[in-house]
Write a protein that holds these residues in place. Structure first.
Motif, PDB file in Angstrom:
ATOM      1  N   LEU A 250      18.034 -44.763 -19.923  1.00  0.00           N
ATOM      2  CA  LEU A 250      18.053 -44.815 -18.461  1.00  0.00           C
ATOM      3  C   LEU A 250      16.928 -43.971 -17.877  1.00  0.00           C
ATOM      4  N   LEU A 251      16.705 -42.807 -18.484  1.00  0.00           N
ATOM      5  CA  LEU A 251      15.632 -41.947 -17.990  1.00  0.00           C
ATOM      6  C   LEU A 251      14.276 -42.638 -18.104  1.00  0.00           C
ATOM      7  N   GLU A 252      14.071 -43.331 -19.227  1.00  0.00           N
ATOM      8  CA  GLU A 252      12.772 -43.960 -19.441  1.00  0.00           C
ATOM      9  C   GLU A 252      12.635 -45.261 -18.670  1.00  0.00           C
ATOM     10  N   ALA A 253      13.756 -45.925 -18.371  1.00  0.00           N
ATOM     11  CA  ALA A 253      13.694 -47.222 -17.689  1.00  0.00           C
ATOM     12  C   ALA A 253      13.398 -47.080 -16.204  1.00  0.00           C
ATOM     13  N   THR A 254      13.739 -45.951 -15.604  1.00  0.00           N
ATOM     14  CA  THR A 254      13.521 -45.788 -14.169  1.00  0.00           C
ATOM     15  C   THR A 254      12.035 -45.668 -13.865  1.00  0.00           C
ATOM     16  N   PRO A 255      11.573 -46.255 -12.753  1.00  0.00           N
ATOM     17  CA  PRO A 255      10.147 -46.143 -12.400  1.00  0.00           C
ATOM     18  C   PRO A 255       9.785 -44.778 -11.855  1.00  0.00           C
ATOM     19  N   ASN A 256      10.761 -43.916 -11.623  1.00  0.00           N
ATOM     20  CA  ASN A 256      10.505 -42.595 -11.065  1.00  0.00           C
ATOM     21  C   ASN A 256      10.317 -41.566 -12.177  1.00  0.00           C
ATOM     22  N   GLY A 257       9.572 -40.539 -11.854  1.00  0.00           N
ATOM     23  CA  GLY A 257       9.468 -39.402 -12.755  1.00  0.00           C
ATOM     24  C   GLY A 257      10.676 -38.501 -12.584  1.00  0.00           C
ATOM     25  N   ILE A 258      11.343 -38.157 -13.686  1.00  0.00           N
ATOM     26  CA  ILE A 258      12.550 -37.345 -13.622  1.00  0.00           C
ATOM     27  C   ILE A 258      12.439 -36.217 -14.648  1.00  0.00           C
ATOM     28  N   PHE A 259      12.762 -35.012 -14.225  1.00  0.00           N
ATOM     29  CA  PHE A 259      12.868 -33.904 -15.167  1.00  0.00           C
ATOM     30  C   PHE A 259      13.859 -32.883 -14.625  1.00  0.00           C
ATOM     31  N   ALA A 260      14.335 -32.033 -15.511  1.00  0.00           N
ATOM     32  CA  ALA A 260      15.282 -30.987 -15.135  1.00  0.00           C
ATOM     33  C   ALA A 260      14.701 -29.636 -15.501  1.00  0.00           C
ATOM     34  N   VAL A 261      14.973 -28.649 -14.666  1.00  0.00           N
ATOM     35  CA  VAL A 261      14.552 -27.276 -14.928  1.00  0.00           C
ATOM     36  C   VAL A 261      15.772 -26.369 -14.848  1.00  0.00           C
ATOM     37  N   GLU A 269      14.604 -31.040 -19.624  1.00  0.00           N
ATOM     38  CA  GLU A 269      14.649 -32.471 -19.929  1.00  0.00           C
ATOM     39  C   GLU A 269      13.587 -33.162 -19.084  1.00  0.00           C
ATOM     40  N   PHE A 270      13.069 -34.298 -19.588  1.00  0.00           N
ATOM     41  CA  PHE A 270      12.033 -35.005 -18.841  1.00  0.00           C
ATOM     42  C   PHE A 270      11.918 -36.422 -19.378  1.00  0.00           C
ATOM     43  N   ASN A 271      11.262 -37.297 -18.600  1.00  0.00           N
ATOM     44  CA  ASN A 271      10.909 -38.622 -19.095  1.00  0.00           C
ATOM     45  C   ASN A 271       9.386 -38.782 -19.076  1.00  0.00           C
ATOM     46  N   ARG A 272       8.910 -39.854 -19.709  1.00  0.00           N
ATOM     47  CA  ARG A 272       7.462 -40.036 -19.847  1.00  0.00           C
ATOM     48  C   ARG A 272       6.781 -40.224 -18.497  1.00  0.00           C
ATOM     49  N   THR A 273       7.483 -40.856 -17.555  1.00  0.00           N
ATOM     50  CA  THR A 273       6.873 -41.091 -16.248  1.00  0.00           C
ATOM     51  C   THR A 273       6.539 -39.773 -15.549  1.00  0.00           C
ATOM     52  N   MET A 280       1.258 -33.778 -17.556  1.00  0.00           N
ATOM     53  CA  MET A 280       1.799 -32.756 -18.460  1.00  0.00           C
ATOM     54  C   MET A 280       1.711 -33.258 -19.901  1.00  0.00           C
ATOM     55  N   THR A 281       1.397 -32.371 -20.837  1.00  0.00           N
ATOM     56  CA  THR A 281       1.315 -32.710 -22.255  1.00  0.00           C
ATOM     57  C   THR A 281       2.223 -31.778 -23.048  1.00  0.00           C
ATOM     58  N   GLU A 282       2.645 -32.265 -24.233  1.00  0.00           N
ATOM     59  CA  GLU A 282       3.514 -31.472 -25.111  1.00  0.00           C
ATOM     60  C   GLU A 282       2.786 -30.192 -25.571  1.00  0.00           C
ATOM     61  N   PRO A 283       3.558 -29.135 -25.892  1.00  0.00           N
ATOM     62  CA  PRO A 283       5.024 -29.009 -25.764  1.00  0.00           C
ATOM     63  C   PRO A 283       5.444 -28.724 -24.323  1.00  0.00           C
ATOM     64  N   ILE A 284       6.606 -29.264 -23.958  1.00  0.00           N
ATOM     65  CA  ILE A 284       7.074 -29.147 -22.578  1.00  0.00           C
ATOM     66  C   ILE A 284       8.408 -28.421 -22.491  1.00  0.00           C
ATOM     67  N   ILE A 285       9.357 -28.784 -23.361  1.00  0.00           N
ATOM     68  CA  ILE A 285      10.689 -28.182 -23.303  1.00  0.00           C
ATOM     69  C   ILE A 285      10.598 -26.665 -23.427  1.00  0.00           C
ATOM     70  N   GLY A 286      11.252 -25.985 -22.493  1.00  0.00           N
ATOM     71  CA  GLY A 286      11.288 -24.521 -22.508  1.00  0.00           C
ATOM     72  C   GLY A 286      10.116 -23.867 -21.823  1.00  0.00           C
ATOM     73  N   GLN A 287       9.123 -24.665 -21.397  1.00  0.00           N
ATOM     74  CA  GLN A 287       7.945 -24.090 -20.750  1.00  0.00           C
ATOM     75  C   GLN A 287       8.155 -23.978 -19.243  1.00  0.00           C
ATOM     76  N   PRO A 288       7.638 -22.900 -18.614  1.00  0.00           N
ATOM     77  CA  PRO A 288       7.715 -22.793 -17.142  1.00  0.00           C
ATOM     78  C   PRO A 288       6.959 -23.953 -16.496  1.00  0.00           C
ATOM     79  N   LEU A 289       7.558 -24.573 -15.506  1.00  0.00           N
ATOM     80  CA  LEU A 289       6.962 -25.743 -14.871  1.00  0.00           C
ATOM     81  C   LEU A 289       5.579 -25.436 -14.320  1.00  0.00           C
ATOM     82  N   ALA A 290       5.411 -24.296 -13.695  1.00  0.00           N
ATOM     83  CA  ALA A 290       4.155 -23.964 -13.018  1.00  0.00           C
ATOM     84  C   ALA A 290       2.988 -23.806 -13.979  1.00  0.00           C
ATOM     85  N   THR A 291       3.244 -23.652 -15.289  1.00  0.00           N
ATOM     86  CA  THR A 291       2.164 -23.428 -16.249  1.00  0.00           C
ATOM     87  C   THR A 291       1.684 -24.701 -16.933  1.00  0.00           C
ATOM     88  N   LEU A 292       2.318 -25.839 -16.660  1.00  0.00           N
ATOM     89  CA  LEU A 292       2.031 -27.064 -17.412  1.00  0.00           C
ATOM     90  C   LEU A 292       0.833 -27.835 -16.875  1.00  0.00           C
TER      91      LEU A 292
END
Length: 577
Positions: A250-261, A269-273, A280-292
């Motif tokens: 469901l996360l990947e099927a939606t046309p919207n960008g979705i992530f959780a902090v 959590e995040f999807n490719r969109t 943003m590029t990997e690694p992402i999980i656990g990283q502060p949003l402002a630094t990506l």
């Protein structure tokens, strides 16, 4: 010739075994009904194996002789060896892992079952499974007892491991699927739970706990419980037709960008969109949003309410919204962020704004320049008619002047309607909440009609001081109906009576005239575009325009005969609370 029939016996376990056999057989036929579904065939094979296994166990418990009992004990392996592989393939198909179901998987799953069957029916190697088979007496009932051979243990471990692996995949699906599918997955988890817990405990961990002095296997008795659970799931949820949808899909099927902090603004959590939108590029999980990335830093500022929720990246425009993630105990776990690409909508809004400006200019031109010129032309035609009056040219020119007068008045009507249509109206939508005072609109339009038609009589009952869901076009609609009531009236003194009735959250404006009425064949088509009476000099657009406005306001306009003569138009509108 004498024939031998083995002695039969009735055991306390027989009713439970029969119930298990009936349930498994019924589920076999039920699964076959859904055979076109991907998970139905392995489910059917699994339940067929359970039915065959349980049926042979019933016969094993019922016969008394060692040879006959041992024969049925061997025969039950025909059902036993297919249960575990079929159950595993069913779990894979049911949880959407069909890509795992390959020939290599079938070959790997078949190794142990094939070896088991060869050993069971081989007279030279059957002791690898059944060692020292014998009949024992327990309360006057004979049971087959034997010592477990090395392959018996290996076969049991194989079945325990494969079932446990399928169970883990099912549990994983339970936590990763949508809320709507979670109930049916949970029921299947409950159905398989005894095989992952009781069976290994019975054989390997604490067999003494289950030592009732009777040598029997626990699986056939568990089939009654599991079969009943599966039957309920099939009846309640039709699980063979409904494959659980993984939440990540469901996360990947939606046309919207979705992530959780989390509460520290770290990605959980995040999807490719979302990665594409924010670069943003990997690694992402656990990283502060402002630094990506730089866009991610700007989104972090939006989440912190430090910026407007509109994000511009190059020529693209995004709307950013964030909602708190709070569990049932009220504990906050961070925020979910949705990034929606609104570039096309913003471009459309700008285009619509320019279009409205153009309509406003056209409206001013129609209302001022063209109408003024037509009124001037009408005035000069009247002057010209006076000049030729009582002259030799009167007889020839009067008809021509009448044609000119009619054409100019027709042009005037057309410009009025075009002006109404070109008003930059905001068409009502879900968030459309405009309102207008009904009393003010009715009084103003009645006064205008009385000035335009001094020979007609207009009466307006004291209208209530209420707001209705409409905009300035309501005045045009009322004016159109009032004008028609006089223009199509054949009485010496046209009369128009206006009254208002409020019923709950709806208001009805009744406009009645004493004219000739509308023929029945015209009444159903009168609001269609371009429809007009035979004697009408209008355009056939006025009433169509009125109905269009009423549709926008979630209102209506109806027509009926007046008593004794004439027509009644009833405009109904929502009342603003």
């Amino acid at each position: 010739m004498a024939s031998y029939y083995p002695a039969l016996q009735w055991t306390p376990h027989t009713p439970v075994l029969v119930a298990s056999f009936v349930v498994c057989t019924a589920l076999t036929f039920a699964g076959w009904r859904y055979r076109n579904q991907s998970a139905a065939f392995p489910f059917t094979v699994m339940m067929l194996g359970c039915a065959l296994y349980t049926g042979t166990v019933i016969v094993e418990f019922s016969v008394v002789g060692l040879e006959s009992t041992l024969f049925w004990a061997r025969l039950q392996y025909l059902g036993w060896v297919v249960i575990t592989p079929a159950a595993f393939v069913f779990v894979l198909s049911y949880t959407g892992r069909n890509r795992w179901v390959t020939l290599k998987l079938f070959a790997a799953l078949a190794v142990v079952p094939v070896v088991t069957l060869l050993l069971v029916f081989s007279p030279l190697a059957s002791d690898l499974i059944f060692q020292n088979p014998r009949m024992v007496d327990n309360g006057g009932i004979a049971y087959l007892a034997y010592d477990a051979g090395p392959w018996y243990v290996a076969d049991g471990l194989y079945n325990n491991v494969v079932i446990a692996l399928g169970f883990v995949l099912l549990v994983r699906t339970y936590f990763r699927t949508t809320i709507g599918q979670r109930d049916q997955v949970g029921v299947l988890v409950i159905g398989l739970l005894p095989y992952v817990t009781l069976v290994p405990f019975y054989y390997h961990v604490g067999p003494a706990v289950f030592d009732f002095g009777t040598p029997y296997e626990i699986e056939p008795f568990l089939f009654t419980f599991t079969g009943s659970i599966f039957a309920w799931a099939l009846y309640k949820y039709q699980f063979l037709e409904s494959v659980p949808v993984p939440f990540e899909l469901l996360l990947e099927a939606t046309p919207n960008g979705i992530f959780a902090v989390d509460n520290e603004s770290r990605i959980t959590e995040f999807n490719r969109t979302a990665c594409e939108y924010l670069d943003m590029t990997e690694p992402i999980i656990g990283q502060p949003l402002a630094t990506l990335s730089e866009p991610a830093e700007r989104v972090d500022a939006i989440i912190a309410d430090e910026r407007e929720p509109e994000l511009r990246i190059g020529n693209d425009v995004y709307h950013v919204s964030a909602s708190q993630l709070t569990d049932s105990q009220g504990v906050e776990h961070g925020r979910m962020v949705v990034i929606q690409d609104v570039t096309e909508r913003v471009q459309y809004d700008r285009l619509l704004e320019r279009h409205n400006e153009q309509l406003e200019t056209l409206n001013q031109m129609l209302r001022h320049d063209i109408r003024n010129d037509t009124m001037v032309a009408l005035g000069w035609s009247e002057v010209l008619a006076e000049l030729v009056e009582e002259t030799p040219l009167e007889e020839e020119t009067v008809p021509l002047l009448d044609y000119i007068d009619t054409s100019i008045r027709h042009i005037t009507d057309l410009t009025k309607i075009a002006s109404e249509l070109s008003q930059p109206l905001e068409r009502p939508g879900d968030d459309w909440n405009r309102s207008i005072p009904l009393q003010q609109v009715l009084k103003q339009e009645v006064e205008k009609a009385a000035e335009a038609f001094p020979d007609a009589v207009f009466t307006l009952e004291d209208p209530p001081d209420i707001e209705v869901t409409a905009d300035r076009a309501l005045a045009s609609a009322v004016s159109n109906v009032l004008r028609n009531a006089v223009l199509h009236n054949d009485k010496e003194i046209p009369r128009v009576d206006i009254s208002v009735d409020v019923d709950g959250d709806r208001v009805s404006v009744r406009i009645a005239d004493n004219g000739p009425g509308i023929p029945p064949e015209m009444r159903e088509r009168i609001f269609e575009r371009g429809v007009k009476g035979k004697q009408s000099g209008g355009t056939g657009l006025g009433l169509h325009l009125v109905q269009t406005f009423m549709t926008w306001y979630d209102g209506s306009i109806e027509v009926e005969d007046n008593d004794p003569t004439g027509t009644v138009f009833t405009i109904e509108l929502p009342v603003v609370e």
